[in-house]
Design a protein around this motif. Sequence first.
Motif, PDB file in Angstrom:
ATOM      1  N   PRO A  41      11.244 -36.530  18.806  1.00  0.00           N
ATOM      2  CA  PRO A  41      10.085 -35.684  18.506  1.00  0.00           C
ATOM      3  C   PRO A  41       9.583 -34.915  19.723  1.00  0.00           C
ATOM      4  CG  PRO A  41       9.848 -37.826  17.467  1.00  0.00           C
ATOM      5  CD  PRO A  41      11.046 -37.918  18.361  1.00  0.00           C
ATOM      6  N   SER A  46       3.934 -32.979  14.791  1.00  0.00           N
ATOM      7  CA  SER A  46       4.079 -33.949  13.713  1.00  0.00           C
ATOM      8  C   SER A  46       5.219 -33.516  12.807  1.00  0.00           C
ATOM      9  CB  SER A  46       2.780 -34.060  12.906  1.00  0.00           C
ATOM     10  OG  SER A  46       1.749 -34.603  13.696  1.00  0.00           O
ATOM     11  N   PRO A 222       7.950 -42.223  21.777  1.00  0.00           N
ATOM     12  CA  PRO A 222       8.576 -41.459  20.686  1.00  0.00           C
ATOM     13  C   PRO A 222      10.024 -41.867  20.466  1.00  0.00           C
ATOM     14  CG  PRO A 222       7.282 -40.013  22.080  1.00  0.00           C
ATOM     15  CD  PRO A 222       7.330 -41.341  22.781  1.00  0.00           C
ATOM     16  N   PHE A 225      14.025 -40.527  14.419  1.00  0.00           N
ATOM     17  CA  PHE A 225      13.763 -41.104  13.106  1.00  0.00           C
ATOM     18  C   PHE A 225      14.798 -42.174  12.770  1.00  0.00           C
ATOM     19  CE2 PHE A 225      10.585 -38.071  12.658  1.00  0.00           C
ATOM     20  CZ  PHE A 225       9.959 -38.123  11.419  1.00  0.00           C
ATOM     21  N   PHE A 340       4.421 -43.626  13.234  1.00  0.00           N
ATOM     22  CA  PHE A 340       5.194 -43.291  12.052  1.00  0.00           C
ATOM     23  C   PHE A 340       4.484 -43.791  10.799  1.00  0.00           C
ATOM     24  CE2 PHE A 340       8.752 -43.442  15.144  1.00  0.00           C
ATOM     25  CZ  PHE A 340       9.448 -42.297  14.796  1.00  0.00           C
ATOM     26  N   TRP A 356       6.074 -38.581  11.373  1.00  0.00           N
ATOM     27  CA  TRP A 356       5.710 -38.858  12.758  1.00  0.00           C
ATOM     28  C   TRP A 356       4.453 -38.051  13.040  1.00  0.00           C
ATOM     29  CZ3 TRP A 356       6.128 -41.828  16.849  1.00  0.00           C
ATOM     30  CH2 TRP A 356       5.829 -41.338  18.125  1.00  0.00           C
ATOM     31  N   ASP A 358       1.664 -36.753  15.596  1.00  0.00           N
ATOM     32  CA  ASP A 358       1.386 -36.562  17.018  1.00  0.00           C
ATOM     33  C   ASP A 358       0.693 -35.217  17.264  1.00  0.00           C
ATOM     34  OD1 ASP A 358       1.296 -36.901  19.754  1.00  0.00           O
ATOM     35  OD2 ASP A 358       3.382 -36.306  20.089  1.00  0.00           O
TER      36      ASP A 358
END
Length: 370
Positions: A41, A46, A222, A225, A340, A356, A358
């Motif tokens: 990420p 996000s 981070p 995925f 997450f 995610w 952020d």
Amino acid sequence: MRPDKMSAIHHQLPFMVMLMLLLLCCRVGAQEAILDVERIPVKGESWIWSPLFQAAWEKINACQQGRLEKVVPPNPLITKLEDFEWDEDKVMPKDGYAVYAGPATPAFAEETAATILRDFDIRVEPNRIPVVEQGLAAYGILLRELKFKQKFFRSENRPLNFHSSTGEVKDVSFFGTAGKYSATYSDVVQVLDHQPKSGSFMLSISTEREDETLIIYRPEKPLRFQKAFEDVKLAILQPFNGTRGGATDGSLHRQDVVMIPYTSFEEETSFMSKLGGTLYYGDQEKPWRIVKAFQLTKFELFEAGARVHVETGIGMEPFGAPPTPRPVVPRRFICDAPFFVFLWKTDAEIPYLALWIDDFESLTPFLKKQ
């Protein structure tokens, strides 16, 4: 083409909330839509991902005469779509999604829209469904509203200081539980992992759908995925089972603290630039190219559960109850940094929705109750 003869994967959904999407992650302001679960990420963004795009990709490919032999120039993302392996029936929510594919004609668009309205009670404008002369189209829909078995508390007088990975800090609204009230969630919140030194934790929250949970994972840093999926799957297989009230108690207990930000976003993203190249199928003389690929995503996470609404389309044309009190170890499950959110079916290897978080556009600013 009649609706009952369309090429479709269909399941009816009793709940409201709509998802029509493809394998990817979504952007709104500081959010980004991606199709690659191997990416780290980007700070301050996000993302959202779901394998519905994969289902649509496989469905439109099934309409071709022969398998995809090559892409010129090579496209690594298309290669990943082709190589992706999964058990669709285990991953996707039963009675909650459909994928349609066929000739990209106005009739197909009209019939697909009519079928979605009939079976999902959702109105989709036919002009959103790709129409391509002599081409093919795929359209996916996945609808879900997950209601927690037990509603959390909304914080009305205290904010949560959320720390983005960019270093920015802002007050946001949150829900959760603390003190003696946490013990009442012992049957509905499972602690999969808790590492107090790093701040990392995983919580599995039961929903009214017996085979589906919402999982919160706040990692130390981070993660891709794919790595997050693997971490969660391992934790599900090897959950905490320590002494009641202890540091490795597998259930939420009194004095535990849970703080989860309210999350919401909405964005439409085009994936045309990511799926370029000329596609050659079987021994067909004419190659193909992607002329439309998009996703509209809406997501909400709040004290009672989660809602998702996503639409996606692909167009292709030929080219040419509380326990007895006892001493406890208080634990803090606070999402005050990137985290997450997963919507996960029991026994599935991957979630059918992953987020995610952020960025601050996805979070609700805190406004103290007057």
